[in-house]
Design an enzyme around this catalytic site. Structure first.
Site, PDB file in Angstrom:
ATOM      1  N   GLU A 116       0.852  -1.204   0.000  1.00 49.88           N
ATOM      2  CA  GLU A 116       0.000   0.000   0.000  1.00 49.88           C
ATOM      3  C   GLU A 116       0.879   1.240   0.000  1.00 49.88           C
ATOM      4  O   GLU A 116       1.975   1.202   0.534  1.00 49.88           O
ATOM      5  CB  GLU A 116      -0.825   0.067   1.304  1.00 49.88           C
ATOM      6  CG  GLU A 116      -1.646  -1.128   1.592  1.00 49.88           C
ATOM      7  CD  GLU A 116      -2.086  -1.147   3.071  1.00 49.88           C
ATOM      8  OE1 GLU A 116      -2.194  -0.070   3.690  1.00 49.88           O
ATOM      9  OE2 GLU A 116      -2.294  -2.249   3.576  1.00 49.88           O
ATOM     10  N   LYS A 118       2.302   4.581   1.515  1.00 47.45           N
ATOM     11  CA  LYS A 118       2.347   5.137   2.869  1.00 47.45           C
ATOM     12  C   LYS A 118       1.838   6.568   2.775  1.00 47.45           C
ATOM     13  O   LYS A 118       2.501   7.453   2.237  1.00 47.45           O
ATOM     14  CB  LYS A 118       3.760   5.092   3.442  1.00 47.45           C
ATOM     15  CG  LYS A 118       3.797   5.566   4.875  1.00 47.45           C
ATOM     16  CD  LYS A 118       5.000   5.033   5.597  1.00 47.45           C
ATOM     17  CE  LYS A 118       4.916   5.217   7.102  1.00 47.45           C
ATOM     18  NZ  LYS A 118       4.739   6.568   7.557  1.00 47.45           N
ATOM     19  N   ASP A 120       0.709  10.256   3.697  1.00 49.07           N
ATOM     20  CA  ASP A 120       1.342  11.224   4.583  1.00 49.07           C
ATOM     21  C   ASP A 120       0.292  12.106   5.250  1.00 49.07           C
ATOM     22  O   ASP A 120       0.040  13.225   4.835  1.00 49.07           O
ATOM     23  CB  ASP A 120       2.339  12.058   3.774  1.00 49.07           C
ATOM     24  CG  ASP A 120       3.471  12.539   4.643  1.00 49.07           C
ATOM     25  OD1 ASP A 120       3.519  12.133   5.823  1.00 49.07           O
ATOM     26  OD2 ASP A 120       4.313  13.307   4.153  1.00 49.07           O
ATOM     27  N   TYR A 226      -8.355   7.371   3.843  1.00 47.84           N
ATOM     28  CA  TYR A 226      -8.301   5.996   3.361  1.00 47.84           C
ATOM     29  C   TYR A 226      -8.089   5.073   4.551  1.00 47.84           C
ATOM     30  O   TYR A 226      -7.259   5.374   5.418  1.00 47.84           O
ATOM     31  CB  TYR A 226      -7.133   5.779   2.389  1.00 47.84           C
ATOM     32  CG  TYR A 226      -7.365   6.334   1.008  1.00 47.84           C
ATOM     33  CD1 TYR A 226      -8.586   6.156   0.354  1.00 47.84           C
ATOM     34  CD2 TYR A 226      -6.352   7.010   0.340  1.00 47.84           C
ATOM     35  CE1 TYR A 226      -8.789   6.661  -0.910  1.00 47.84           C
ATOM     36  CE2 TYR A 226      -6.546   7.518  -0.940  1.00 47.84           C
ATOM     37  CZ  TYR A 226      -7.773   7.346  -1.558  1.00 47.84           C
ATOM     38  OH  TYR A 226      -7.973   7.841  -2.807  1.00 47.84           O
ATOM     39  N   LYS A 317      10.614   3.671   2.907  1.00 47.26           N
ATOM     40  CA  LYS A 317      10.523   5.090   2.581  1.00 47.26           C
ATOM     41  C   LYS A 317      11.111   5.385   1.208  1.00 47.26           C
ATOM     42  O   LYS A 317      12.068   4.752   0.793  1.00 47.26           O
ATOM     43  CB  LYS A 317      11.288   5.896   3.626  1.00 47.26           C
ATOM     44  CG  LYS A 317      10.681   5.885   4.995  1.00 47.26           C
ATOM     45  CD  LYS A 317       9.374   6.638   4.996  1.00 47.26           C
ATOM     46  CE  LYS A 317       8.840   6.895   6.383  1.00 47.26           C
ATOM     47  NZ  LYS A 317       9.505   7.916   7.129  1.00 47.26           N
ATOM     48  N   CYS A 411      27.455  41.755  15.531  1.00 46.97           N
ATOM     49  CA  CYS A 411      26.111  41.168  15.631  1.00 46.97           C
ATOM     50  C   CYS A 411      25.143  42.077  14.873  1.00 46.97           C
ATOM     51  O   CYS A 411      25.096  43.288  15.143  1.00 46.97           O
ATOM     52  CB  CYS A 411      25.703  41.064  17.097  1.00 46.97           C
ATOM     53  SG  CYS A 411      23.955  40.690  17.310  1.00 46.97           S
ATOM     54  N   CYS A 414      22.651  43.732  17.773  1.00 47.69           N
ATOM     55  CA  CYS A 414      23.071  44.659  18.832  1.00 47.69           C
ATOM     56  C   CYS A 414      24.421  45.305  18.561  1.00 47.69           C
ATOM     57  O   CYS A 414      24.850  46.173  19.321  1.00 47.69           O
ATOM     58  CB  CYS A 414      23.073  43.956  20.184  1.00 47.69           C
ATOM     59  SG  CYS A 414      24.442  42.824  20.384  1.00 47.69           S
ATOM     60  N   CYS A 429      27.327  35.951  19.325  1.00 47.63           N
ATOM     61  CA  CYS A 429      27.265  37.308  19.844  1.00 47.63           C
ATOM     62  C   CYS A 429      27.360  37.155  21.357  1.00 47.63           C
ATOM     63  O   CYS A 429      26.551  36.451  21.963  1.00 47.63           O
ATOM     64  CB  CYS A 429      25.934  37.960  19.458  1.00 47.63           C
ATOM     65  SG  CYS A 429      25.560  39.387  20.482  1.00 47.63           S
ATOM     66  N   CYS A 435      21.394  41.636  24.172  1.00 50.83           N
ATOM     67  CA  CYS A 435      21.113  41.608  22.730  1.00 50.83           C
ATOM     68  C   CYS A 435      19.639  41.264  22.553  1.00 50.83           C
ATOM     69  O   CYS A 435      19.164  40.224  23.016  1.00 50.83           O
ATOM     70  CB  CYS A 435      21.995  40.550  22.061  1.00 50.83           C
ATOM     71  SG  CYS A 435      21.569  40.239  20.356  1.00 50.83           S
TER      72      CYS A 435
HETATM   73  S1  IVH Z   1      -0.495   0.450   8.976  1.00 47.70           S
HETATM   74  C1  IVH Z   1      -0.252  -1.941  12.427  1.00 47.70           C
HETATM   75  N1  IVH Z   1      -0.695   1.430   6.548  1.00 47.70           N
HETATM   76  O1  IVH Z   1       2.185   5.458   9.128  1.00 47.70           O
HETATM   77  C2  IVH Z   1       0.279  -0.983  11.462  1.00 47.70           C
HETATM   78  N2  IVH Z   1       0.024   2.888   8.289  1.00 47.70           N
HETATM   79  O2  IVH Z   1       4.659   5.097  10.545  1.00 47.70           O
HETATM   80  C3  IVH Z   1      -0.228   0.399  11.644  1.00 47.70           C
HETATM   81  N3  IVH Z   1       0.436   5.180   7.568  1.00 47.70           N
HETATM   82  O3  IVH Z   1       0.733   5.511  12.332  1.00 47.70           O
HETATM   83  C4  IVH Z   1      -0.173   1.256  10.502  1.00 47.70           C
HETATM   84  N4  IVH Z   1      -0.084   4.890   5.458  1.00 47.70           N
HETATM   85  O4  IVH Z   1      -0.424   6.848  10.463  1.00 47.70           O
HETATM   86  C5  IVH Z   1      -0.381   1.679   7.824  1.00 47.70           C
HETATM   87  N5  IVH Z   1      -0.944   2.172   4.379  1.00 47.70           N
HETATM   88  C6  IVH Z   1      -0.630   2.416   5.638  1.00 47.70           C
HETATM   89  C7  IVH Z   1      -0.233   3.704   6.078  1.00 47.70           C
HETATM   90  C8  IVH Z   1       0.098   3.886   7.415  1.00 47.70           C
HETATM   91  C9  IVH Z   1       0.313   5.756   6.372  1.00 47.70           C
HETATM   92  C10 IVH Z   1       0.888   5.866   8.790  1.00 47.70           C
HETATM   93  C11 IVH Z   1       0.046   5.610  10.020  1.00 47.70           C
HETATM   94  C12 IVH Z   1       0.990   5.044  11.039  1.00 47.70           C
HETATM   95  C13 IVH Z   1       2.312   5.516  10.528  1.00 47.70           C
HETATM   96  C14 IVH Z   1       3.441   4.633  10.996  1.00 47.70           C
END
Ligand code: IVH
Length: 678
Positions: A116, A118, A120, A226, A317, A411, A414, A429, A435
């Protein structure tokens, strides 16, 4: 049919239609009608409900406009903890994770993972009882979060009622609330129009929007959601895989990200990561990596989790992003301790999810090394949460007459002659609290959230108070009057009054926060807490010698020197007395005697790569609990913590019969004792 039955029918029709459009828009990303038509349906429903208040129901789409502001957020205890994720930063780390997964369950075959994006944003828990949305909570520390139900109700993407007849009695849906890029841009355009501070990235904007006590503000922000998992559930037989769970949630009308795929084995997993990395720039929301989860729930269960994160999932990441932009000017800033920092002002550039306009060049040495000059084109990098940096100058683009940047001798605030101590990278400084820049910064620090936490005393206001001569020391804050405050630019009577109330509230603090607020050099939050814990009382600390200070965990000779020097200054002692006379107070700290600390006297050796906590964090945590960390294994060692690829020290521990802890065991041990000594 009478008129009231007619209205009831129409209301139901409208709700159904609006919910369907919400679903098309948020769940399927496929709107079927123009925004104006949608708005017209909403207006019609609102009108009917105003005329027939008995028809208003909690799950009507009109109820998403927000309600009266709350005093504060209530706490919510998570019955099933909301876990975090471990990170992998390259292919090898991900493959090592996969190997651990297979080793744990004795699997030789390839594992099936759900991959999935990640997202943000921020994690949220949504509780549905009999299909009706009843409560939303933030993750908080994973165990206790904040009740943000009223705010979440305003997010149209989140169903107020689940679809279908076959629903669980109770289900807690978990997922990410985030701000789509379009909403983020709109919000910042509006902030610019009102000369307000823009949000640095969509995640901060989402978090800021969700943590509003006034939910009508949240209602105006564009937020989406989501789902990615569940917490508690009751009265339902769950499917066998994560993928099937997603299908089920989708059937119930819960938005699921459409970029999810099932992959088997390393090669497929790596490809999915590449694919999402390439798509990243095209998605209408920010993602910062991918999450791999073992697809099969039975397997997940036998793999288990450590206190902080599941062992069956990992986040991979994306690497840092780099962009080029131009240096508009180079300024020097004077910090709280007088440190002179060169800062490059850049033509705004969107990199790694934030708009960057200022980048610190840290000190003169760094500035020289990179030889950044005004007018240069530079490469800016930002990775994850790390502060942005200038990687290098694009020399081919440098104008032939670009002058070398010279650090000022005086500085800029001052006028004192700047000093640079032998062997120190940082120029300072020396004027201290004479200051104005240093006064401003120390007051900002004093009032900040982790210090005295004075709500409503922002940077701009501090600058005004100091410039107008109303505040010279932190103690002056507590004698400010409503009249003085109301006389300031842009400060309404109400805000002035709120600030007086907030100042009064801040007087009740803790010794640790107070010490941190004083801004003693090198005394951060953790050290302040250790000092408070060790000395128990301010008077004892004020009289401490460097030698006795060094006995405190986390305090070395340099910190000890700074603490002694701080309390030696008559000015500092006078400010502290005034603060106490004006009513700043804290409860007595019940000192934990050495023998009461959970790991008092236990000797630890850390070896191999510690990927969950990191070495420094592990050492700090141990020291706070009274443990000692040494470098070599002997009979006196109580525990050896063996991370990945531990070698000779692990062998020695085994041969001497010393207890060996895996990193997971260690994290659990620490987790079990943290809090028990406070
Ligand atoms: S699973 C048991 N899935 O990332 C696992 N987290 O770094 C719990 N996050 O606190 C999280 N996308 O806020 C999961 N597809 C995803 C995610 C996700 C973003 C966030 C979430 C979590 C944080 C952990």
């Amino acid at each position: 049919m009478n008129e009231s039955t007619n209205s009831k029918k129409r209301v139901e029709q409208l709700r159904e239609e609006i919910n369907r459009h919400n679903q098309n828009y948020y769940q399927y990303d496929a709107p079927q009608i123009p925004d104006a038509d949608y708005d017209a349906l909403m207006r019609e429903l609102q009108l009917l409900e105003t005329e027939n208040p008995h028809l208003i129901s909690d799950d009507s789409p009109t109820q998403r406009v927000g309600s009266a502001p709350l005093e504060s957020f209530q706490q919510v205890q998570h019955e099933v903890p909301m876990l975090s994720l471990d990170n992998a930063f390259d292919d090898d780390e991900f493959e090592a994770f996969d190997k651990r997964v297979r080793d744990r369950v004795g699997l030789l075959n390839k594992v099936e993972y759900l991959v999935e994006p990640k997202l943000d944003g921020l994690a949220i828990s949504l509780l549905y009882i009999d299909g009706v949305f009843v409560r939303a909570a933030t993750r908080g520390d994973g165990k206790i979060g904040e009740n943000v139900t009223e705010n979440v109700k305003t997010i149209s993407a989140i169903p107020l009622r689940l679809k279908g007849d076959n629903l669980p009695k109770t289900i807690e849906v978990r997922g990410e609330v985030f701000m789509p890029l379009s909403g983020f841009e709109k919000l910042n355009r509006e902030a610019a129009r009102l000369s307000e501070k823009p949000f640095v990235n969509p995640r901060n904007a989402a978090a800021g929007s969700l943590r509003q006590l006034d939910s009508t503000i949240t209602a105006k922000r564009s937020l989406a959601f989501y789902a990615y998992g569940i917490g508690v559930f009751e009265g339902y037989e769950l499917p066998q895989t994560q993928q099937e769970l997603f299908e089920l949630l989708d059937d119930w009308g819960v938005p699921i990200c459409d970029q999810v795929s099932v992959e088997t084995g390393m090669e497929q997993c790596h490809k999915a990561y590449q694919r999402l990395g390439e798509k990243r720039a095209l998605l209408p929301y920010e993602i910062d990596g991918v999450v791999y989860k073992v697809n099969d729930f039975a397997l997940q269960k036998s793999i288990g989790f450590v206190s902080r994160a599941p062992r069956w999932a990992i986040a991979r990441k994306f690497p840092a992003q780099e962009k080029t932009t131009e240096v508009v000017s180079i300024d020097v800033q004077v910090g709280r301790t007088g440190a002179i920092t060169p800062v490059a002002r850049l033509a705004p550039v969107f990199v790694g999810g934030v708009t960057v306009t200022n980048v610190t060049l840290h000190n003169e040495g760094e500035l020289r090394r990179k030889d950044v000059r005004v007018g240069d084109t530079v490469i800016v990098r930002r990775a994850g949460d790390v502060i942005p940096e200038i990687v290098s100058v694009v020399l081919e683009k440098r104008k032939s007459n670009a002058p070398i940047f010279e650090m000022p001798i005086e500085c800029p605030v001052c006028g004192s002659t700047i000093e640079r101590a032998e062997g120190e990278a940082v120029a300072r400084c020396p004027a201290g609290l004479f200051c104005q820049a240093q006064v401003k910064e120390s007051i900002k620090h004093f009032a900040s959230r982790k210090a005295m936490d004075v709500d409503g005393l922002g940077d701009k206001l501090v600058e005004q108070l100091v410039s107008e001569g109303l505040v010279k020391t932190p103690a002056d804050l507590y004698v400010l009057t409503q009249d003085q405050l109301s006389g300031l630019d842009r400060l309404a009577d109400k805000s002035a009054n709120n600030l007086i109330v907030a100042l009064e509230k801040s007087k009740s603090t803790t010794l640790a926060k107070f010490l941190y607020a004083l801004g003693i050099r090198e005394v951060g939050e953790v050290t302040a807490a250790s000092l408070a814990q060790h000395f128990g009382q301010l008077e004892a600390l004020q009289q401490a010698t460097a030698q006795s200070l060094e006995r405190v965990p986390d305090v070395g000779p340099i910190v000890a020197q700074h603490v002694v020097a701080f309390f030696e200054l008559a000015h500092n002692r006078a400010v502290i007395s005034s603060l106490q006379e004006l009513g700043v107070h804290w409860p007595d700290v019940s000192r934990v005697s050495d023998s009461e600390q959970a790991l008092a006297g236990k000797v630890f050796v850390l070896t191999g790569t510690l990927s969950i906590m990191g070495r420094v964090e592990a050492k700090d945590a141990l020291q706070l609990l009274g443990g000692k960390v040494t470098g070599s294994v002997s009979k006196k060692t109580d525990y050896v913590v063996a991370g990945e690829e531990a070698g000779s020290k692990l062998n020695k521990a085994l041969s001497l019969g010393v207890t060996v802890l895996s990193e997971e065991d260690f994290v659990e041990l620490i987790g079990a004792h943290q809090g028990s000594s406070q």
